[in-house]
Structures are given as structure tokens and as C-alpha cells.
Design an enzyme around this catalytic site. Structure first.
Site, PDB file in Angstrom:
ATOM      1  N   GLY A 122       1.011  -1.180  -0.014  1.00 42.55           N
ATOM      2  CA  GLY A 122      -0.009   0.062  -0.153  1.00 42.55           C
ATOM      3  C   GLY A 122       0.856   1.264   0.058  1.00 42.55           C
ATOM      4  O   GLY A 122       2.109   1.075   0.455  1.00 42.55           O
ATOM      5  N   GLN A 156       3.214   9.890   1.192  1.00 42.99           N
ATOM      6  CA  GLN A 156       4.404   9.113   1.182  1.00 42.99           C
ATOM      7  C   GLN A 156       5.180   9.506  -0.124  1.00 42.99           C
ATOM      8  O   GLN A 156       6.424   9.263  -0.274  1.00 42.99           O
ATOM      9  CB  GLN A 156       4.114   7.683   1.240  1.00 42.99           C
ATOM     10  CG  GLN A 156       3.723   7.401   2.449  1.00 42.99           C
ATOM     11  CD  GLN A 156       3.378   6.000   2.555  1.00 42.99           C
ATOM     12  OE1 GLN A 156       2.264   5.147   2.203  1.00 42.99           O
ATOM     13  NE2 GLN A 156       4.427   5.193   3.093  1.00 42.99           N
ATOM     14  N   CYS A 213       6.078   0.151   7.289  1.00 42.80           N
ATOM     15  CA  CYS A 213       5.719   1.154   6.356  1.00 42.80           C
ATOM     16  C   CYS A 213       6.916   1.467   5.589  1.00 42.80           C
ATOM     17  O   CYS A 213       8.063   1.494   5.954  1.00 42.80           O
ATOM     18  CB  CYS A 213       5.319   2.145   7.391  1.00 42.80           C
ATOM     19  SG  CYS A 213       4.737   3.860   6.319  1.00 42.80           S
ATOM     20  N   LEU A 214       6.478   1.777   4.315  1.00 39.23           N
ATOM     21  CA  LEU A 214       7.548   2.082   3.421  1.00 39.23           C
ATOM     22  C   LEU A 214       8.016   3.295   3.798  1.00 39.23           C
ATOM     23  O   LEU A 214       9.526   3.403   3.457  1.00 39.23           O
ATOM     24  CB  LEU A 214       7.019   2.055   1.862  1.00 39.23           C
ATOM     25  CG  LEU A 214       6.544   0.959   1.298  1.00 39.23           C
ATOM     26  CD1 LEU A 214       6.036   1.135  -0.082  1.00 39.23           C
ATOM     27  CD2 LEU A 214       7.537  -0.217   1.044  1.00 39.23           C
ATOM     28  N   HIS A 225      -4.289   1.591   7.793  1.00 40.16           N
ATOM     29  CA  HIS A 225      -2.729   2.248   7.708  1.00 40.16           C
ATOM     30  C   HIS A 225      -2.872   3.288   6.779  1.00 40.16           C
ATOM     31  O   HIS A 225      -2.395   4.343   6.979  1.00 40.16           O
ATOM     32  CB  HIS A 225      -2.008   1.073   7.263  1.00 40.16           C
ATOM     33  CG  HIS A 225      -0.638   1.521   7.063  1.00 40.16           C
ATOM     34  ND1 HIS A 225       0.505   1.209   8.289  1.00 40.16           N
ATOM     35  CD2 HIS A 225       0.339   2.251   6.300  1.00 40.16           C
ATOM     36  CE1 HIS A 225       1.728   1.552   7.646  1.00 40.16           C
ATOM     37  NE2 HIS A 225       1.429   2.404   6.600  1.00 40.16           N
ATOM     38  N   GLU A 226      -3.331   2.904   5.369  1.00 40.02           N
ATOM     39  CA  GLU A 226      -3.186   4.058   4.244  1.00 40.02           C
ATOM     40  C   GLU A 226      -4.067   5.478   4.681  1.00 40.02           C
ATOM     41  O   GLU A 226      -3.682   6.494   4.305  1.00 40.02           O
ATOM     42  CB  GLU A 226      -3.454   3.349   3.086  1.00 40.02           C
ATOM     43  CG  GLU A 226      -2.726   2.319   2.551  1.00 40.02           C
ATOM     44  CD  GLU A 226      -1.067   2.374   2.767  1.00 40.02           C
ATOM     45  OE1 GLU A 226      -0.713   3.500   2.553  1.00 40.02           O
ATOM     46  OE2 GLU A 226      -0.492   1.449   2.795  1.00 40.02           O
ATOM     47  N   HIS A 236      -2.435   7.590   7.007  1.00 41.48           N
ATOM     48  CA  HIS A 236      -1.421   8.377   6.476  1.00 41.48           C
ATOM     49  C   HIS A 236      -2.034   9.737   5.880  1.00 41.48           C
ATOM     50  O   HIS A 236      -1.529  10.716   5.974  1.00 41.48           O
ATOM     51  CB  HIS A 236      -0.903   7.529   5.193  1.00 41.48           C
ATOM     52  CG  HIS A 236       0.360   6.913   5.397  1.00 41.48           C
ATOM     53  ND1 HIS A 236       1.418   7.549   6.186  1.00 41.48           N
ATOM     54  CD2 HIS A 236       0.623   5.573   5.160  1.00 41.48           C
ATOM     55  CE1 HIS A 236       2.384   6.639   6.262  1.00 41.48           C
ATOM     56  NE2 HIS A 236       1.905   5.275   5.703  1.00 41.48           N
TER      57      HIS A 236
HETATM   58 ZN    ZN Z   1       2.820   3.601   5.755  1.00 41.22          ZN
END
Ligand code: ZN
Length: 162
Positions: free
Chosen positions: A46, A51, A88-89, A130-131, A134
């Protein structure tokens, strides 16, 4: 399409609240395409627009069942509870335990501007939460129970980063 640079946790942009998308124009379509390419290139499940440095309410997710694009997503309903590791990226190499709902129902627009409702369970429910967090400047590290751990890359273990 092009990959974009993934912002990491020390970047203030990840702490800002994103604005809803008004008109779905060429820029938003390019953003969606680039976000998907960036997510796949990073082996993530995701990615949210902040991000990649864009403060718009846009998310892409693929937990292994195909690409899901969400514009202006809203969680309508959530139920159940799951506890599990999350990564998380934007927080590379780390993971931590987060409790999330096990089932969520999300309303969003697709790239044609049509409203749709999608439900997710398990990992997909976790990815939605999660997304969408963000988009409000919330990172999973705010919710983690206990310490963040280093991800040990193991051949047998699949690590998911969002
Ligand atoms: Zn993330």
C-alpha cells in the site's frame, strides 16, 4: 509512468493532513499511476499520496489480489479486532505490533469519479486503516504496542510494508 521518491518518517509532510481531491484531472491520474508503480517497485502492499510528497487524499493498495485505487476514501464501518505486525515504506526496515479492526467498509471514488464501496478483512482491512491514517498525518509508529523491531528478512517470512 514513473516511480517517485518515497518520503521517510523524518519528513514533516507525512504529518500533514491531506486535502480531498476535487476534480479528477490528468495530474491525479498520473499520481495514481506513479503511486502504483512506486508501490510495486518497493514491494509494498500500500502507498498513500503524502508518502510521495503530495497532500491529496489518494491511496493505492495491493495485498496480492489486484490493484485497488482509492480517491477520498472514508471508513464507513469497522468491526472485530486483529493484532499483528505492521511495517511502512516510510519507516524502512522496521516493524511493530498494531491492533486494527479485522473488517472495514470503505467508501471512495475510482479514477472515473464514480463512488464505490469496498470491504476488507484481515490484511486488507489493516491496509485500508494504515493508508487512510496516512492521509491524516498518522503513522503506525504512533499506534505501535511496545518497541519497534528491526525486520529480519527471512526467506520463509513474508514482510508487508505499506
Ligand atoms: Zn505507511
Amino acid at each position: 509512468m514513473a516511480t517517485r521518491i518515497i518520503r521517510t518518517y523524518e519528513d514533516d509532510i507525512l504529518r500533514k493532513k491531506c486535502k480531498p481531491v476535487g476534480e479528477i484531472n490528468e495530474r491525479i491520474i498520473t499520481l495514481l499511476d506513479d503511486m502504483a508503480e512506486t508501490m510495486y517497485a518497493a514491494n509494498g502492499v500500500g502507498l498513500a499520496a503524502p508518502q510521495v510528497g503530495t497532500l491529496r487524499r489518494v491511496v493505492v493498495i495491493d495485498v496480492g489480489n489486484g490493484l485497488i485505487e482509492l480517491i477520498n476514501p472514508v471508513i464507513l464501518e469497522s468491526s472485530g479486532m486483529q493484532e499483528g505486525n505492521e511495517g511502512c515504506l516510510s519507516v524502512p526496515g522496521k516493524q511493530g505490533v498494531v491492533t486494527r479492526p479485522d473488517h472495514v467498509r470503505v467508501e471512495a471514488l475510482n479514477r472515473d469519479g464514480e463512488k464505490f464501496i469496498i470491504e476488507g478483512e484481515g490484511l486488507l482491512a489493516r491496509a485500508f486503516c494504515h493508508e487512510i491514517d496516512h492521509l491524516d498525518g498518522i503513522l503506525y509508529t504512533d499506534l505501535v504496542e511496545g518497541e519497534l523491531e528491526d525486520i529480519e528478512y527471512d526467506e520463509d517470512e513474508e514482510v508487508t510494508e505499506e
